[in-house]
Write a protein that holds these residues in place. Structure first.
Motif, mmCIF file in Angstrom:
data_model
loop_
_atom_site.group_PDB
_atom_site.id
_atom_site.type_symbol
_atom_site.label_atom_id
_atom_site.label_comp_id
_atom_site.label_asym_id
_atom_site.label_seq_id
_atom_site.Cartn_x
_atom_site.Cartn_y
_atom_site.Cartn_z
ATOM 1 N N GLU A 123 -29.991 72.981 88.329
ATOM 2 C CA GLU A 123 -30.093 71.733 89.083
ATOM 3 C C GLU A 123 -29.056 70.703 88.636
ATOM 4 O OE1 GLU A 123 -34.059 70.336 88.766
ATOM 5 O OE2 GLU A 123 -34.921 71.988 89.943
ATOM 6 N N THR A 124 -28.714 70.709 87.343
ATOM 7 C CA THR A 124 -27.734 69.753 86.830
ATOM 8 C C THR A 124 -26.775 70.467 85.893
ATOM 9 O OG1 THR A 124 -28.882 69.071 84.787
ATOM 10 C CG2 THR A 124 -29.572 68.004 86.841
ATOM 11 N N TYR A 125 -25.789 69.735 85.405
ATOM 12 C CA TYR A 125 -24.751 70.321 84.557
ATOM 13 C C TYR A 125 -25.230 70.662 83.152
ATOM 14 C CZ TYR A 125 -24.323 65.832 82.125
ATOM 15 O OH TYR A 125 -24.583 64.711 81.376
ATOM 16 N N ILE A 126 -26.426 70.213 82.762
ATOM 17 C CA ILE A 126 -26.906 70.485 81.399
ATOM 18 C C ILE A 126 -28.089 71.447 81.362
ATOM 19 C CG2 ILE A 126 -26.086 68.355 80.317
ATOM 20 C CD1 ILE A 126 -28.838 67.161 80.800
ATOM 21 N N ASP A 127 -28.508 71.960 82.499
ATOM 22 C CA ASP A 127 -29.700 72.811 82.515
ATOM 23 C C ASP A 127 -29.513 74.120 81.763
ATOM 24 O OD1 ASP A 127 -30.656 70.798 84.116
ATOM 25 O OD2 ASP A 127 -31.596 72.143 85.560
ATOM 26 N N TRP A 128 -28.268 74.553 81.566
ATOM 27 C CA TRP A 128 -28.028 75.804 80.847
ATOM 28 C C TRP A 128 -28.354 75.686 79.350
ATOM 29 C CZ3 TRP A 128 -24.351 75.774 76.941
ATOM 30 C CH2 TRP A 128 -23.467 74.691 76.937
ATOM 31 N N MET A 129 -28.629 74.468 78.883
ATOM 32 C CA MET A 129 -28.977 74.297 77.468
ATOM 33 C C MET A 129 -30.339 73.639 77.301
ATOM 34 S SD MET A 129 -26.200 71.294 76.549
ATOM 35 C CE MET A 129 -26.883 71.019 74.920
ATOM 36 N N LYS A 130 -31.241 73.909 78.230
ATOM 37 C CA LYS A 130 -32.594 73.356 78.138
ATOM 38 C C LYS A 130 -33.284 73.736 76.830
ATOM 39 C CE LYS A 130 -34.156 72.737 82.914
ATOM 40 N NZ LYS A 130 -35.189 73.110 83.908
ATOM 41 N N SER A 131 -33.094 74.972 76.398
ATOM 42 C CA SER A 131 -33.770 75.424 75.184
ATOM 43 C C SER A 131 -33.366 74.597 73.971
ATOM 44 C CB SER A 131 -33.471 76.902 74.924
ATOM 45 O OG SER A 131 -32.072 77.133 74.865
ATOM 46 N N CYS A 132 -32.244 73.901 74.060
ATOM 47 C CA CYS A 132 -31.796 73.033 72.967
ATOM 48 C C CYS A 132 -32.366 71.622 73.137
ATOM 49 C CB CYS A 132 -30.273 72.998 72.927
ATOM 50 S SG CYS A 132 -29.580 72.041 71.573
ATOM 51 N N TYR A 133 -32.205 71.025 74.333
ATOM 52 C CA TYR A 133 -32.636 69.631 74.450
ATOM 53 C C TYR A 133 -34.153 69.478 74.582
ATOM 54 C CZ TYR A 133 -32.507 69.779 79.733
ATOM 55 O OH TYR A 133 -32.690 70.034 81.068
ATOM 56 N N TYR A 134 -34.865 70.536 74.916
ATOM 57 C CA TYR A 134 -36.323 70.462 74.852
ATOM 58 C C TYR A 134 -36.761 70.119 73.428
ATOM 59 C CZ TYR A 134 -37.400 72.477 79.475
ATOM 60 O OH TYR A 134 -37.555 72.703 80.813
ATOM 61 N N ILE A 135 -36.126 70.778 72.460
ATOM 62 C CA ILE A 135 -36.484 70.544 71.059
ATOM 63 C C ILE A 135 -36.071 69.143 70.612
ATOM 64 C CG2 ILE A 135 -36.197 71.389 68.701
ATOM 65 C CD1 ILE A 135 -37.778 73.237 70.634
ATOM 66 N N SER A 136 -34.965 68.636 71.154
ATOM 67 C CA SER A 136 -34.533 67.282 70.809
ATOM 68 C C SER A 136 -35.607 66.263 71.174
ATOM 69 C CB SER A 136 -33.227 66.931 71.541
ATOM 70 O OG SER A 136 -32.188 67.782 71.141
ATOM 71 N N ILE A 137 -36.255 66.457 72.315
ATOM 72 C CA ILE A 137 -37.293 65.527 72.749
ATOM 73 C C ILE A 137 -38.550 65.650 71.900
ATOM 74 C CG2 ILE A 137 -38.919 65.059 74.627
ATOM 75 C CD1 ILE A 137 -36.234 63.738 75.003
ATOM 76 N N VAL A 138 -38.922 66.875 71.558
ATOM 77 C CA VAL A 138 -40.119 67.072 70.743
ATOM 78 C C VAL A 138 -39.971 66.387 69.388
ATOM 79 C CG1 VAL A 138 -41.527 68.811 69.581
ATOM 80 C CG2 VAL A 138 -40.754 69.196 71.918
ATOM 81 N N GLY A 139 -38.745 66.369 68.851
ATOM 82 C CA GLY A 139 -38.496 65.633 67.615
ATOM 83 C C GLY A 139 -38.665 66.420 66.333
ATOM 84 N N ASN A 140 -38.984 67.708 66.423
ATOM 85 C CA ASN A 140 -39.089 68.519 65.213
ATOM 86 C C ASN A 140 -37.692 68.876 64.702
ATOM 87 O OD1 ASN A 140 -41.756 68.571 66.262
ATOM 88 N ND2 ASN A 140 -42.162 70.456 65.133
ATOM 89 N N PRO A 141 -37.538 69.069 63.392
ATOM 90 C CA PRO A 141 -36.221 69.470 62.867
ATOM 91 C C PRO A 141 -35.853 70.857 63.362
ATOM 92 C CG PRO A 141 -37.906 69.689 61.166
ATOM 93 C CD PRO A 141 -38.561 68.989 62.324
ATOM 94 N N ALA A 142 -34.565 71.073 63.628
ATOM 95 C CA ALA A 142 -34.104 72.362 64.141
ATOM 96 C C ALA A 142 -32.732 72.686 63.580
ATOM 97 C CB ALA A 142 -34.061 72.341 65.674
ATOM 98 N N ILE A 143 -32.435 73.968 63.529
ATOM 99 C CA ILE A 143 -31.141 74.421 63.025
ATOM 100 C C ILE A 143 -30.726 75.654 63.818
ATOM 101 C CG2 ILE A 143 -32.121 75.930 61.251
ATOM 102 C CD1 ILE A 143 -29.845 75.064 59.402
ATOM 103 N N SER A 144 -29.441 75.816 64.040
ATOM 104 C CA SER A 144 -28.924 76.985 64.740
ATOM 105 C C SER A 144 -28.169 77.865 63.754
ATOM 106 C CB SER A 144 -27.992 76.552 65.884
ATOM 107 O OG SER A 144 -27.499 77.684 66.579
ATOM 108 N N VAL A 145 -28.470 79.166 63.788
ATOM 109 C CA VAL A 145 -27.822 80.113 62.881
ATOM 110 C C VAL A 145 -27.305 81.307 63.689
ATOM 111 C CG1 VAL A 145 -29.199 79.463 60.877
ATOM 112 C CG2 VAL A 145 -30.040 81.238 62.414
ATOM 113 N N PRO A 146 -26.264 81.980 63.210
ATOM 114 C CA PRO A 146 -25.758 83.169 63.912
ATOM 115 C C PRO A 146 -26.798 84.284 63.894
ATOM 116 C CG PRO A 146 -24.190 82.375 62.262
ATOM 117 C CD PRO A 146 -25.481 81.678 62.005
ATOM 118 N N CYS A 147 -26.924 85.016 65.007
ATOM 119 C CA CYS A 147 -27.885 86.129 65.005
ATOM 120 C C CYS A 147 -27.316 87.403 65.607
ATOM 121 C CB CYS A 147 -29.174 85.730 65.719
ATOM 122 S SG CYS A 147 -29.121 85.768 67.512
ATOM 123 N N GLY A 148 -26.025 87.414 65.964
ATOM 124 C CA GLY A 148 -25.460 88.652 66.480
ATOM 125 C C GLY A 148 -24.398 88.403 67.523
#
Length: 230
Positions: A123-148
């Motif tokens: 629907e918008t230009y940022i929807d492809w990263m929903k899985s990231c900004y959903y967590i931003s709103i929840v406010g819990n700490p998060a980290i991204s690590v390589p997995c393959g």
């Protein structure tokens, strides 16, 4: 993603499927973003340097300027629900929530953003990263690590989300995961890692394979989920 289950289990974790309720999160994020970008300070900058501002940002500002007071108030109410102790309580029985950092592999640098995933239009230009900004709103700490890597050799990121204000626990989990995966692979290589991931391109804007990882509460011989931090 699913191939990393064995890595977490090798750390003594219990891995379970889960999908938290993110019903209001998308609207909250977009309302907040548009309200912030349509602030007087933002509008002054755009007025002075409009030719330097990306089209997507101009679009956000214009949408923000059309927000009504009731829409902003509703966004705040929804944010309060998303960030309430009741909403966060659903995370308390687990130490970590694991999901893709974004829903697609890296794409061409000349492509501004993803417009479709598996036939589902964004629907918008940022929807492809929903899985990231959903967590931003929840406010819990998060980290991204390589997995393959994808079969084409493109890197894939795994997002680990900790409990509310448990930054130290999150860093410990991320470090343990990276150490275990590195030991299993010998070392990280920028080559194809066949079978390391099923490929995040399979995740659509509203569905994602998610896993809850429950770590052991200390050196126990009987693995059990952590209900609360000791």
């Amino acid at each position: 993603m699913n191939a990393q289950r064995a890595v977490f289990e090798s750390l003594g974790c219990i891995v379970e499927e889960a999908e938290p309720d993110f019903a209001d999160v998308d609207a909250v994020f977009k309302t907040r973003a548009r309200a912030a970008r349509s602030s007087p300070a933002s509008r002054r900058v755009v007025a002075q340097h409009r030719d330097l501002v990306k089209d997507t940002i101009l679009w956000e500002i214009e949408r923000g300027e059309r927000l009504t007071a009731s829409e902003i108030a509703l966004g705040r109410d929804e944010a309060d629900r998303a960030l309430s102790p009741h909403a966060r309580s659903s995370w308390s029985a687990t130490s970590s929530f694991v999901l893709p950092t974004v829903q697609v592999p890296p794409f061409d640098v000349d492509q501004p953003y993803i417009t479709e995933i598996d036939g589902v239009a964004m629907e918008t230009y940022i929807d492809w990263m929903k899985s990231c900004y959903y967590i931003s709103i929840v406010g819990n700490p998060a980290i991204s690590v390589p997995c393959g890597f994808t079969p084409e050799g493109l890197p894939v990121g795994l997002q680990i989300v900790g409990r509310h204000r448990d930054d130290w626990g999150l860093l410990q989990m991320a470090h343990a995961f990276e150490a275990a995966r590195s030991a299993k692979a010998g070392h990280y290589r920028n080559t194809r890692d066949t079978g390391a991931t099923s490929g995040p391109a399979g995740f659509t804007r509203d569905t994602a394979a998610t896993s809850v990882v429950s770590a052991l509460a200390g050196p126990r011989s009987d693995p059990q989920p952590i209900a609360s931090r000791p």
